[in-house]
Write an enzyme that holds these catalytic residues in place. Structure first.
Site, PDB file in Angstrom:
ATOM      1  N   ARG A 178      18.421  38.015 -30.835  1.00  0.00           N
ATOM      2  CA  ARG A 178      17.165  38.736 -30.614  1.00  0.00           C
ATOM      3  C   ARG A 178      15.916  37.657 -30.305  1.00  0.00           C
ATOM      4  NH1 ARG A 178      15.213  44.055 -33.472  1.00  0.00           N
ATOM      5  NH2 ARG A 178      17.362  44.571 -33.138  1.00  0.00           N
ATOM      6  N   HIS A 186      20.790  46.354 -23.211  1.00  0.00           N
ATOM      7  CA  HIS A 186      19.620  45.828 -24.188  1.00  0.00           C
ATOM      8  C   HIS A 186      19.207  47.381 -24.785  1.00  0.00           C
ATOM      9  CE1 HIS A 186      17.478  42.820 -26.420  1.00  0.00           C
ATOM     10  NE2 HIS A 186      16.344  43.774 -26.309  1.00  0.00           N
ATOM     11  N   TYR A 193       4.021  51.817 -12.608  1.00  0.00           N
ATOM     12  CA  TYR A 193       2.752  51.234 -11.735  1.00  0.00           C
ATOM     13  C   TYR A 193       3.240  49.916 -11.123  1.00  0.00           C
ATOM     14  CZ  TYR A 193       0.017  54.856 -13.728  1.00  0.00           C
ATOM     15  OH  TYR A 193      -0.534  55.930 -14.282  1.00  0.00           O
TER      16      TYR A 193
END
Length: 747
Positions: free
Chosen positions: A31, A77, A121
């Site tokens: 990670r 993931h 967006y």
């Protein structure tokens, strides 16, 4: 009990230790830390690979980030969408990365700390750089693939990155018990250093630094401790001092302005707002009185923070003040920690390049072994087709005489002619001598008739010649170190030529920033605060001229030094300190500033009971009295503290501090209650206590009564109090003992 079930007895602490170590290693490896080979954390690697799989190339239209994030989370993931989107955003921010890996479309945040728009967006696609340098040759078996979290997909263990991404783009990550912090570097310089290492693997870190001058931050700036860099790059740890770039510009009328055009890398985000606040604070505290105006004129074109100066201002001294007192000079802590050979390791500059070069040779070896195997397959097929063209009539005869494809294949491969009709015995004898390979036989059986045209046969021969050349070249690359090294260096040169750019960060040895603070001329001033809590200081002569108006308009007036502090005691039992210099100094009619703005005092939660000068209080004894009649004397020196707020006394539950005043043993104290009881006794009867004590009872209070006023009487001075519109001469009251009931006044 079931014979298959087992109870394993184990020490709880051992179990916890093992579980925690497993968790810590998972965070470290899977990670938080980048791999030294591709310089990417798992989330970055998975996101880039997913974009590659989705076909969102640099020459294709942008796709919604929400699509990329969702696909990455579902396939590779499963740790939440926010971590994936944050990683995607950072890879698209050119002010954070040496080379951006994602081409973002929409609001991806700003250098001043504005966050990116929501992923629904924004849109993104891979950059050409990422496509060519990070994701090429994935189809040539250059890297290993492993199962994803639910074993439904395959994901790469590492990406075939062709440059030392760990140096070019740096890394930041916090694991368990360790963290990584690697600065960004210039692509061209890093490539030159890699080539120098490949030519001489005995090269020292000092020699490598002839190519890599130091960090190259995307925000520019100046690294000012050049001499420390060798030690940092050898050990992989240390501190880099970075300054912003400040230029002085001439204005009309002989005035100047300081313009900050580059900031330290550590100032990205909220650091710019903090810097502007720090400069404003320096101006307000008169430490940077030469600054007239501050404006942030930064735009998409770059950083531009303008500080307008007074005429005749000391520019160099002001520059040094900004370096010393704000984050315009900051420290970047280097800790070059990465996952190498499956474990976390702190690496120096040479070690990172060494790992990278080993990885490049591994990639090249696997790539050219794959290409060689493909070319050998092609050669086999081409040789079979050329040989077939020479005996094409025989092959046609075999095909026409065969009852099945199997019979034809057996004849072509092993010369078996049993089930085939031939026109002549010669043909049968020739057919029995055929020994094509299985692959060649398949190609012959699938060959189209137009391949028999003369030009096509000629093209096949040319193609075969090219295949032989390719095989010779690939074998040379695989068997000759120099050939492979030259190939890798040629690739690196092409990347430098296409994507390299000039260094942005200057590296130098600069002197320690030293500035002279203007010494404040010590003078006596008068502190004034009105009943609304607005405070200011004025010159003593100004106060004397307006004494009558000042005394009537202000609740507190204290003579003090401008270098001193004002102490305020409140009914909550706290003492707040204010530096006199923090208060506005000027004209009598100036409004002043709310005392809440320059201290920890809160007018909505507490009331001021006394204001005094900290220096004068040092040699005094202070009398504390509370609403519930508790009383004590405290040595004023106990309040000589550096903290802005302290507990000045201890209060019982529901009690409030009523009064704090200066007292000496020769004086008398009169305590007055709301119910009209007065008690007079000598000040010497009040015991001296520490500031943390509650004190003793000064007066026995009637039920539901409370202390309202405390007076300190000087011998021979007449003091009058008013109770229910009747005047009472306090100095005529009978002197009694402390802790009495007192005398009831007649209303």
């Amino acid at each position: 009990m079931n014979s298959e079930s087992q109870i394993i007895r184990t020490e709880y602490s051992d179990l916890m230790k093992k579980s925690y170590i497993d968790y810590a290693m998972s965070v470290i490896i899977a990670r938080a830390l980048p791999d030294v080979r591709d310089g990417l954390k798992p989330v970055q690697r998975r996101t880039l690979y997913d974009m590659h799989e989705l076909g969102i190339r640099y020459d294709k239209p942008y796709r919604k980030c929400a699509r990329i994030v969702g696909d990455t989370m579902g396939k590779y993931h499963p740790h939440g969408d926010s971590s994936i989107y944050e990683a995607l955003v950072v890879m698209a921010q050119e002010f954070k990365k040496g080379m951006i890996l994602v081409d973002g479309h929409g609001n991806f945040g700003s250098i001043e700390g504005d966050g990116a728009a929501a992923m629904r967006y924004t849109e993104a696609r891979l950059t050409k750089f990422t496509q060519e340098v990070y994701l090429s040759d994935l189809d040539k078996d250059v890297i290993d693939f492993g199962p994803n979290f639910d074993e439904t997909e395959k994901e790469p263990a590492v990406l075939p990155v062709r440059i030392p991404n760990l140096l070019v783009n740096g890394a930041e990550g916090i694991a368990v018990g360790m963290a990584t912090s690697i600065p960004t570097h210039n692509l061209g310089e890093v490539i030159d250093a890699v080539k120098a290492y490949m030519k001489n693997d005995e090269i020292s870190t000092k020699q490598l630094m002839k190519y890599i001058k130091g960090p190259d931050f995307p925000t520019g700036g100046i690294v000012v401790n050049k001499d420390d860099l060798l030690q940092i790059y050898e050990t992989g740890q240390g501190k880099i001092k970075v300054r912003g770039k400040v230029e002085a510009e001439e204005l009309k009328g002989g005035k100047k302005q300081l313009v900050i055009t580059e900031i330290p890398y550590t100032m990205i985000g909220s650091g710019i707002g903090k810097f502007l606040n720090d400069v404003a604070a320096l101006v307000e505290s008169k430490k940077a009185s030469d600054i007239v105006d501050i404006s942030n004129q930064s735009s998409k074109e770059g950083i531009r923070i303008v500080l307008e100066l007074k005429k005749g201002a000391d520019v160099e001294n002001l520059k040094n003040m900004l370096y010393k007192k704000t984050r315009l000079e900051d420290t970047f802590g280097v800790n070059m920690l990465a996952v190498a050979n499956g474990r976390p390791e702190t690496l120096g500059l040479k070690a990172i390049i060494e790992h990278h070069v080993d990885f490049q040779f591994e990639l090249a070896t696997r790539k050219y072994k794959t290409l060689l195997a493909r070319e050998e397959e092609k050669r086999e097929v081409q040789e079979g087709l050329i040989k077939a063209c020479d005996v094409i009539d025989l092959i046609i005869e075999i095909l026409r005489g065969s009852k099945s494809v199997k019979d034809a294949r057996e004849c072509l491969v092993n010369g078996v002619t049993d089930n085939i009709k031939f026109k002549s015995g010669i043909s049968k004898k020739m057919a029995a001598m055929l020994r094509f390979t299985q692959r060649q036989a398949t190609a012959i059986l699938e060959m189209r008739l137009y391949k028999l045209i003369g030009l096509e046969i000629e093209a096949l021969q040319k193609e075969h010649d090219q295949t032989l050349k390719n095989i010779a070249r690939f074998e040379d690359i695989l068997n000759n170190y120099d050939s492979m090294a030259n190939l890798i260096m040629e690739e690196l040169d092409s990347y430098k030529k296409e994507y390299g750019r000039k260094r942005r960060t200057a590296v130098e040895n600069a002197e320690e920033a030293v500035f002279e603070e203007k010494k404040i001329e010590e003078q006596e001033v008068v502190f004034m605060m009105d009943r609304f809590g607005y405070a200011k200081t004025v010159d003593v002569s100004v106060y004397e001229r307006n004494k009558e108006a000042a005394d009537s308009e202000n609740k507190y007036i204290v003579h003090c030094m401008n270098t001193g502090k004002i102490c305020m005691f409140t009914d909550t039992g706290r003492m707040h300190q204010v530096k006199v210099l923090d208060l506005p100094y000027g004209r009598f009619r100036d409004k002043g500033t709310p005392i809440d703005n320059v201290s920890n005092y809160s007018s909505s939660e507490e009331q001021i009971v006394m204001v005094c000068d900290a220096e004068q209080m040092r040699f005094a004894r202070l009398l504390f009295a509370t609403r519930q009649g508790m009383i004590k004397r405290v040595d004023g020196s106990e309040f000589q503290v550096a903290k802005r707020t302290i507990a000045a006394t201890k209060l019982q539950e529901g009690d409030r501090l009523l009064s704090v005043c200066v007292v000496n043993e020769n004086q008398n104290i009169v305590m007055q209650t709301k119910g009209g009881y007065f008690l007079r006794f000598p000040a010497g009867e009040v015991p001296e206590k520490k500031k943390g004590a509650v004190g003793v009872r000064g007066m026995k209070l009637q039920k539901k009564d409370e202390l309202e006023q405390v007076y300190v009487l000087e011998e021979g001075t007449e003091v009058k109090a008013v109770y229910k519109e009747k005047e009472i001469a306090l100095n005529r009251l009978r002197i009694a003992k402390r802790d009495g009931t007192g005398t009831k006044a007649r209303g």
